[in-house]
Design an enzyme around this catalytic site. Structure first.
Site, PDB file in Angstrom:
ATOM      1  N   ASP A   1       0.843  -1.193   0.000  1.00  0.00           N
ATOM      2  CA  ASP A   1       0.000   0.000   0.000  1.00  0.00           C
ATOM      3  C   ASP A   1       0.887   1.255   0.000  1.00  0.00           C
ATOM      4  OD1 ASP A   1      -2.798   0.941   0.316  1.00  0.00           O
ATOM      5  OD2 ASP A   1      -2.040   1.816   2.173  1.00  0.00           O
TER       6      ASP A   1
ATOM      7  N   GLU B   1      13.495 -18.770   0.870  1.00  0.00           N
ATOM      8  CA  GLU B   1      13.606 -20.146   0.402  1.00  0.00           C
ATOM      9  C   GLU B   1      12.456 -20.460  -0.555  1.00  0.00           C
ATOM     10  OE1 GLU B   1      15.514 -22.955   2.643  1.00  0.00           O
ATOM     11  OE2 GLU B   1      16.722 -21.166   2.256  1.00  0.00           O
TER      12      GLU B   1
HETATM   13  C1  NOJ Z   1      -4.541   2.796  -0.924  1.00  0.00           C
HETATM   14  C2  NOJ Z   1      -5.620   1.797  -0.662  1.00  0.00           C
HETATM   15  O1  NOJ Z   1      -5.863   1.064  -1.830  1.00  0.00           O
HETATM   16  C3  NOJ Z   1      -6.823   2.589  -0.205  1.00  0.00           C
HETATM   17  O2  NOJ Z   1      -7.981   1.790  -0.151  1.00  0.00           O
HETATM   18  C4  NOJ Z   1      -6.499   3.226   1.112  1.00  0.00           C
HETATM   19  O3  NOJ Z   1      -7.563   4.044   1.515  1.00  0.00           O
HETATM   20  C5  NOJ Z   1      -5.219   4.063   1.034  1.00  0.00           C
HETATM   21  N1  NOJ Z   1      -4.178   3.417   0.316  1.00  0.00           N
HETATM   22  C6  NOJ Z   1      -4.694   4.359   2.418  1.00  0.00           C
HETATM   23  O4  NOJ Z   1      -4.191   3.190   2.992  1.00  0.00           O
END
Ligand code: NOJ
Length: 478
Positions: free
Chosen positions: A201, A245
């Site tokens: 993310d 691994e």
């Molecule tokens: C990107 C994620 O896909 C989204 O759903 C989220 O709100 C933001 N990052 C913050 O984590």
């Protein structure tokens, strides 16, 4: 031909809450995924990327993590996840997890400790600053959600903490070596359980400017990122992942940048940063031959030699491709998915793409997301009546449902399954080079590898390509 599985793969993104509900509590869960492995195997996908499964107060539906090593009870247990990994493995399918390293929930014990005092053990896990003498924020950074500053006052100590998203999502300080070590451990915890990799993310903005300097006005909303150091963190993760691994694992970055040159940098030299970096310029291209040909050619040009592209048209944050690009038209949906699945690179389907599921107009009183993204997160209609008991979000139209389309040879689902199967069987489609071919206006045609040609008529006119008539919005593998 010696390629790691993740290059030839079709990935399938599961937004767990809305995929399949095994216990009728209205929320999809891990058992629900286990129950649908037959379906996913029939569809032919190689790996499942699960949106966050870890403990969260759900201010941002899992993207505010309060415990990186435990499963959100509504989704099941660690045993369920282990079983999913094992059962998927029997079908030669892998499980990729979503990892949220940019921020924790404000309920994470690290933050509970950090906020209590300036000398707390975990204080420096997060980004703190003093307010200006007039009480205002230390710089012009603004959060992505809401339209306020990215700084929140913390009464315990009188300082402010950084949050790129909600105030309940507290940014970690990635300059801190201890934070880096913590995440190495979190990654190992999951990798040891047989997880095949991570979707990262906010992978483009992990490390913030150390001096907290203002961002240029044009970059608003946003925070100032130290890209070089973000690349350094990616190299660290790559070394960890590639050192595992067994089978190769994968890192897929959510790299939210709109310039291909910027995207390319997340691949480093092609083998030392992210394995895959999501290509938003492709995702946001209109469904037009010239525009798509251009963004695809430029992608191949700009990526370093050993880098591998990844293509995606929908996810849980943006309007569904069936609506956004195709206005619901089944012909257009097939054309877009044909391209997605036949380009050189990893293909990612978002759950529901395969049946042409449309964006749902969720009534105001049923909206659950702070940013209003509910319309692309509604439950999968499995049957003509949906197959859900009181789901957490409304279903929308069930005219397009899995059971109905499985029976219908002309359906989007059967089309997608056929293309996925063609891709599996064809070395050209799995890994062959891409070359654009000269084609009439409105037609996008390309060769893959030695002899596989894809021609897609992205226009309202009948067309012909190398003697093959193409109806409006018809695509074919020749
Ligand atoms: C990107 C994620 O896909 C989204 O759903 C989220 O709100 C933001 N990052 C913050 O984590």
């Amino acid at each position: 031909m010696g390629r790691p599985w993740w290059q030839t793969a079709v990935l399938y993104q599961i937004y767990l809450r809305s995929f399949a509900d095994s216990n009728d509590d209205g929320v999809g869960d891990l058992r629900g995924v286990i129950d649908r492995l037959d379906y996913l195997g029939w569809l032919g996908v190689d790996a499942l990327w699960l949106s966050p499964v870890t403990v969260s107060p759900d201010r941002d539906w899992g993207y505010d993590v309060a415990d990186y090593r435990s499963i959100q009870p509504a989704f099941g247990s660690l045993d369920d996840l282990d079983e999913l990994v094992a059962r998927a493995r029997e079908r030669d399918m892998r499980i990729v997890l979503d990892l949220v390293p940019n921020h924790t929930s404000d309920r994470h014990p690290w933050f509970g400790d950090a906020r209590a005092s300036r000398t707390a053990r975990r204080r420096s896990y997060y980004v703190w600053a003093d307010p200006n003498p007039d009480g205002s924020s230390p710089n012009n950074w603004r959060s992505t959600f809401g339209d306020g500053p990215a700084w929140e006052h913390s009464p315990e100590t009188g300082q402010l903490y950084l949050h790129s998203f909600l105030p309940e999502q507290v940014d970690l300080d990635w300059w801190n070596e201890d934070v880096r070590d913590e995440f190495d451990d979190v990654m190992r915890f999951w990798l040891d359980r047989g997880i095949a990799g991570f979707r990262l993310d906010v992978a483009h903005a992990i490390v913030k400017d150390r001096e907290l300097r203002d961002v240029p006005a044009a970059a608003q909303p946003g925070v100032r990122v130290d890209l070089d150091e973000t690349y350094a963190v990616q190299r660290r993760w790559r070394a960890l992942i590639d050192g595992c691994e067994g089978e190769p694992r994968v890192l897929i970055g959510e790299t939210w940048v709109l310039e291909l040159e910027a995207l390319a940098r997340f691949y480093g030299n092609g083998t030392d940063q992210l394995h895959l970096a999501f290509n938003f310029p492709f995702t946001f291209s209109p469904l037009e031959a010239d525009a798509l040909r251009d963004v695809v050619e430029r992608t191949y040009d700009v990526l370093p030699p050993d880098a591998w592209p990844v293509w995606m048209l929908s996810n849980h944050d943006i309007e569904r491709m069936a609506t956004r690009l195709c206005g619901g038209d089944a012909r257009k949906i097939k054309c877009a998915l044909l391209a997605l699945l036949t380009l050189r690179g990893t293909a990612v389907l978002y759950q529901g793409d395969e049946i042409g599921l449309e964006q749902v107009d969720v009534p105001r009183e049923r909206l659950r997301d702070i940013a209003g993204r509910d319309g692309c997160r509604t439950p999968i209609p499995w049957t003509p009546d949906g197959g859900w008991r009181e789901p957490w979000l409304p279903l929308g139209s069930t005219a397009r449902n899995v059971a109905g389309q499985r029976e219908d040879e002309a359906s989007i689902l059967r089309f997608v399954r056929d293309v996925v199967a063609r891709r599996r069987q064809s070395e050209d489609l799995r890994s062959g080079a891409y070359a654009s071919l000269v084609a009439p206006r409105g037609v996008w045609a390309y060769r893959r590898g030695r002899s596989t040609v894809v021609a897609i008529n992205l226009s309202d006119e009948r067309a012909e390509f190398e003697g093959r008539p193409l109806e409006p919005w018809e695509g074919a593998i020749l």
